[in-house]
Write an enzyme that holds these catalytic residues in place. Structure first.
Site, mmCIF file in Angstrom:
data_model
loop_
_atom_site.group_PDB
_atom_site.id
_atom_site.type_symbol
_atom_site.label_atom_id
_atom_site.label_comp_id
_atom_site.label_asym_id
_atom_site.label_seq_id
_atom_site.Cartn_x
_atom_site.Cartn_y
_atom_site.Cartn_z
ATOM 1 N N HIS A 183 0.749 -1.162 -0.096
ATOM 2 C CA HIS A 183 0.060 0.142 0.058
ATOM 3 C C HIS A 183 0.879 1.308 0.114
ATOM 4 C CE1 HIS A 183 0.858 -0.627 4.157
ATOM 5 N NE2 HIS A 183 0.407 0.547 4.551
ATOM 6 N N HIS A 185 0.977 4.056 2.243
ATOM 7 C CA HIS A 185 1.384 4.819 3.305
ATOM 8 C C HIS A 185 2.882 5.048 3.245
ATOM 9 C CE1 HIS A 185 -2.148 3.768 6.154
ATOM 10 N NE2 HIS A 185 -2.404 4.999 5.551
ATOM 11 N N ASP A 192 5.388 4.926 5.043
ATOM 12 C CA ASP A 192 6.440 3.874 5.788
ATOM 13 C C ASP A 192 6.624 2.893 4.676
ATOM 14 O OD1 ASP A 192 3.976 3.206 6.576
ATOM 15 O OD2 ASP A 192 4.852 2.230 8.338
ATOM 16 N N HIS A 193 6.034 2.562 3.509
ATOM 17 C CA HIS A 193 6.104 1.818 2.713
ATOM 18 C C HIS A 193 6.762 1.998 1.309
ATOM 19 C CE1 HIS A 193 4.262 -1.446 5.092
ATOM 20 N NE2 HIS A 193 3.697 -0.650 5.826
ATOM 21 N N HIS A 195 -6.686 -3.396 5.932
ATOM 22 C CA HIS A 195 -5.994 -2.239 6.565
ATOM 23 C C HIS A 195 -6.768 -0.707 6.315
ATOM 24 C CE1 HIS A 195 -2.781 -0.330 8.466
ATOM 25 N NE2 HIS A 195 -2.136 0.517 7.309
ATOM 26 N N ASP A 232 0.577 -4.544 6.276
ATOM 27 C CA ASP A 232 -0.241 -4.212 7.199
ATOM 28 C C ASP A 232 -1.874 -4.304 7.256
ATOM 29 O OD1 ASP A 232 2.019 -2.678 7.100
ATOM 30 O OD2 ASP A 232 1.131 -0.749 7.264
ATOM 31 N N HIS A 241 7.838 -5.682 10.477
ATOM 32 C CA HIS A 241 7.006 -4.443 10.689
ATOM 33 C C HIS A 241 6.714 -4.357 12.096
ATOM 34 C CE1 HIS A 241 3.528 -1.525 9.662
ATOM 35 N NE2 HIS A 241 4.221 -1.385 8.625
#
Lengths: 300, 300
Positions: free
Chosen positions: A60, A62, A64-65, A137, A209, A267
């Protein structure tokens, strides 16, 4: 097949952990799962060749990815990449790729083929398949299965030579179960294949996530390796529900219920620095649980 | 004043060097010069507080100078930053900030005040000033001077107490050269200030991607510390001209001609791994030259 845990943190990097990304090496190529900030340098530190990345699979978008994506593309270009890069991810992937490339003043000398995926087979090569499945998520989020194709049997090189079948495309046909003709003689696969030595391909499932949910159990059933997010611990369960994440114990339950052979927890929240505690909680549900460290490698 | 070299590479990171960024600590705050990918983690590794960053100064927007910005903003937000962040840079700064924030799915709970600058004073606080000056690169590129204000003299605390001048705003007025009234008595600054102990404020000049050019000599004249890019070596001079960069020797010449006290060479090409050689070439023009290492610190 080699798996390298390039980063293992969630939300933000820490001194010990970069943000979560996982790389799989198979058939001389690398397959990258997520690409947060700092991933290219983690690849350099670990010896994962960023030039041999065939495809990137985004869970996805976000922060942090995926914030390492434009920088990785810039570095690939600077080092003369000219082969296409495949990018897969949930709804929004095409837009995110476009925005990333539009962000930086940089060269891009190769094609990027972005594809939005949801469920089922999304990528296939001669010896491997990648499948996608939806997770639960806050935003559209995708899990992936990387599967080595089953090997039907062992090709007996010596026998093929004795039978004077010329090495090359004919051997490959026989390996695939097709008969071949040499002069007027027809050879059947079973003359050169030892089907008693067939073997099931390895299966790696990558679940980022998500709330734990039976909806993705079928997709990851019987994994040789399950890589599952474990952002939180049991006493942070409320926070896990709130932010739609899993706890280490829940990841263990998923591994147990889906008959995984091995579980790697990644994670991990920056607030959970005690690897032993994370591992202990998972092991209450699934004994063969390992807490990922940055640059940890695994052979399958 | 403390200077931390967070990264020292150009174009792409390497195992030893992250991309170039420099942080200055002054008066309990941090001032960040460029923010390439991986900078937030370099801050964590070095103890530079990303939460106390007052302002970010971008030299320009090539990929190797600013791709760490959205991730840093995401981390600041996640850790509850609520004070504004000032961002300065050449033409395009406002658009780049907007695009960066629009790229990632992330929270931003504080104000970002972006300002495009070219020349002269761009930032001032009680005890410091930042000035900008144009450089000669392929795209609009800005150099910066961070200057501690001159200290006119030393305040004699003991004398002020003897004279029964109450501590607080009155002391501060006297330090600034103003007279004050206590009851009916008027005190002049020279009664409590020792002007023989005045001192010139320190000056740090930061010169990123540029061809060496007299056009910026005046701005950086008499620097206590000159941080100058030195992407190339003398035998790569042609490449330096082509890509509008400096060699280590040229950086040394700039330091010599502008009467710097000390030169730090940074923004080093990944192909130049021999620090000693880089330093030797600079020293041919300017003896007090140092090759930056990642996380190297310096007190001024």
């Amino acid at each position: 097949m080699k798996i390298v845990f390039l980063g293992t943190s969630c939300s933000n990097p820490t001194v010990e952990r970069n943000l979560s990304a996982t790389a799989i090496q198979f058939g001389g190529k690398w397959f990258l799962f997520d690409c947060p900030e700092g991933t290219q340098r983690q690849m350099m530190q670990s010896g994962v060749s960023y030039m041999k990345v065939q495809a990137i699979f985004f869970s996805h978008f976000h922060a942090d990815h995926f914030l390492g994506f434009p920088g990785l593309v810039a570095t690939m270009s600077m080092h003369g990449r000219d082969v296409p890069l495949h990018v897969f991810g949930p709804k929004g992937t095409e837009e995110q790729v476009r925005k990333s490339l539009n962000l930086a003043m940089m060269r891009k000398d190769f094609e990027i083929i972005a594809k939005e995926v949801r469920k089922g087979k999304i990528f296939e090569e001669e010896k491997c398949i990648v499948e996608a499945f939806p997770l639960k998520h806050e935003v559209p989020c995708t899990g992936f299965v990387f599967r080595e194709k089953d090997k039907p049997g062992e090709f007996q090189r010596k026998k093929a030579l004795e039978l004077k079948i010329p090495e090359g495309p004919l051997w490959s046909k026989l390996q695939k179960g097709q008969q071949v003709k040499v002069g007027s003689r027809i050879f059947r696969p079973e003359e050169v294949m030892d089907y008693s030595k067939g073997r099931k391909g390895k299966k790696v499932s990558i679940v980022m996530d998500t709330l734990p949910s039976e909806t993705y159990f079928e997709a990851i059933m019987d994994s040789d390796l399950l890589v599952h997010e474990a952002a939180f611990l049991e006493d942070q369960k409320e926070r896990a529900v709130e932010t739609k994440h899993s706890t280490a114990f829940q990841a263990g339950e998923v591994a147990q219920k889906t008959n995984a052979k091995k579980l790697v927890l990644t994670h991990l929240s920056p607030r959970n620095r005690d690897n032993e505690k994370i591992g202990e909680e998972a092991k209450k549900a699934f004994a063969n649980s390992v807490v990922a460290r940055d640059l940890m490698e695994m052979e399958l």
